[in-house]
Design a protein around this motif. Sequence first.
Motif, mmCIF file in Angstrom:
data_model
loop_
_atom_site.group_PDB
_atom_site.id
_atom_site.type_symbol
_atom_site.label_atom_id
_atom_site.label_comp_id
_atom_site.label_asym_id
_atom_site.label_seq_id
_atom_site.Cartn_x
_atom_site.Cartn_y
_atom_site.Cartn_z
ATOM 1 N N ALA A 2 22.113 46.128 23.582
ATOM 2 C CA ALA A 2 23.581 45.487 23.254
ATOM 3 C C ALA A 2 23.234 44.353 22.403
ATOM 4 O O ALA A 2 24.327 44.050 21.716
ATOM 5 N N ASP A 3 22.393 43.605 22.312
ATOM 6 C CA ASP A 3 22.191 42.469 21.772
ATOM 7 C C ASP A 3 21.969 42.868 20.155
ATOM 8 O O ASP A 3 22.348 42.367 19.115
ATOM 9 N N ALA A 4 21.242 44.048 19.808
ATOM 10 C CA ALA A 4 21.119 44.779 18.764
ATOM 11 C C ALA A 4 22.470 45.042 18.051
ATOM 12 O O ALA A 4 22.727 44.949 16.762
ATOM 13 N N SER A 5 23.354 45.724 18.840
ATOM 14 C CA SER A 5 24.665 46.168 18.536
ATOM 15 C C SER A 5 25.445 44.879 18.209
ATOM 16 O O SER A 5 26.121 45.065 17.098
ATOM 17 N N ARG A 6 25.261 43.802 19.123
ATOM 18 C CA ARG A 6 26.366 42.718 18.614
ATOM 19 C C ARG A 6 25.673 42.040 17.318
ATOM 20 O O ARG A 6 26.822 41.711 16.469
ATOM 21 N N ILE A 7 24.680 42.209 17.072
ATOM 22 C CA ILE A 7 23.939 41.493 15.940
ATOM 23 C C ILE A 7 24.479 42.169 14.559
ATOM 24 O O ILE A 7 24.962 41.808 13.600
ATOM 25 N N LEU A 8 24.529 43.805 14.701
ATOM 26 C CA LEU A 8 25.135 44.607 13.718
ATOM 27 C C LEU A 8 26.535 44.368 13.558
ATOM 28 O O LEU A 8 26.877 44.412 12.128
ATOM 29 N N ARG A 9 27.294 44.161 14.674
ATOM 30 C CA ARG A 9 28.664 43.975 14.194
ATOM 31 C C ARG A 9 28.896 42.486 13.471
ATOM 32 O O ARG A 9 29.731 42.405 12.454
ATOM 33 N N ARG A 10 28.175 41.387 13.848
ATOM 34 C CA ARG A 10 28.398 40.351 13.026
ATOM 35 C C ARG A 10 27.560 40.324 11.646
ATOM 36 O O ARG A 10 28.302 39.759 10.874
ATOM 37 N N MET A 11 26.701 41.162 11.387
ATOM 38 C CA MET A 11 26.150 41.011 10.188
ATOM 39 C C MET A 11 27.202 42.094 9.382
ATOM 40 O O MET A 11 27.416 41.752 8.087
ATOM 41 N N SER A 12 27.719 42.972 9.854
ATOM 42 C CA SER A 12 28.889 43.953 9.166
ATOM 43 C C SER A 12 29.960 43.022 8.610
ATOM 44 O O SER A 12 30.587 43.070 7.717
ATOM 45 N N ALA A 13 30.537 42.041 9.690
ATOM 46 C CA ALA A 13 31.237 41.066 9.162
ATOM 47 C C ALA A 13 31.278 40.133 8.176
ATOM 48 O O ALA A 13 32.232 39.753 7.556
#
Length: 361
Positions: A125-136
């Motif tokens: 869940a945290d990895a997915s959240r970080i991925l979304r923020r990095m993509s942004a």
Amino acid sequence: MDEGGKTGDTGRSNKGQPRTRRVKISEVAKAAGVHASTVSRVMDPLKRKMISPQVVEKVLKVARELDYTPNEAAAGLRRRTSRTLGFIVPDISDPIYPRVLRGVEDATKERGYMVLLGNAGNSYADASRILRRMSARVVEGLLIGTTRLEDPLIQDCLDNELPTVSVMRRSNSNSISSVTVDNREGMRMMVDLCLARGHREFCVVAGPQNISTGHDRHEGCLDALEARGISLEKSHIYIAKKFTVEEGALAVKQLLGAQGLRPTVIICANDLLAIGAMNACRSFGLDCPRDISITGFNDIEFAKYLSPPLTTVTTDAYAIGFKSATLLLDLLESGGRQVTNIRITPQLRERASLRAIDHPA
């Protein structure tokens, strides 16, 4: 100084300190006697090869003299790139990752990139959240150290069309590139070393089986033992939930405490597990290596300073980081989508935690 305390053309403030105004690319171009576009290409490591070496040297010399710093944010907006890579690690407190990160940073700075780091804490869940923020934040590519054998995050990366390289671990899908150590070979080498030192009574502390470092090291260890005529009973194996000191201690309490086993050597799937095992053995009045030998895997920075120094397998974490970043940048530069899996050959580090046993003739 002009009347009223305003600064004149000296380039200094009214307190005598250098001004912080950013030097413009046009100023560098004028001083070097070239067009501004030439300066722009020289400042871009990927385009620098388009300019003659003599001009590159001249422009860089002028840029240094003027203390010119390229405006990467503006350049990124113009070319719709950020020159930034993301790196998601499973646990920043794991002592192997500083060396991995040094390798990543050394590779990226050579090519004019920077790295945005995210700590997932072993949580999807945290990895997915970080991925979304990095993509942004428009990272151009991603390095992931959180990869599991079956990992939905990989599909997330593919869905985002984000070039990705897995660091230290591999997935079963083989849909993204990876740079790993040859974990099976490392464990084969360790088993052979233990046997050469006279050990025949083994216990194994394996890592989590949902990630390749845990799974491949465990399989490699068991395969090597069986190939040499030693079939290990399940009661002699502890599967750790995490690669931590605490799990290493729990393993010894289960194997030596609850079950009363007395192996001559405990093979651990990483150095943190080995440290926990070593400490727990002392609570049972067992000295390492006099009463029991212990081995690890990774050769973290302070393994050689433990008491006793730890026998382990080196993974060359710096090389893994460097090669991972280089592979990702090559993919970005070429626009390729091919999957490349690089495996680095490990090496043994024999130290005092493993002692030789003399068997009667």
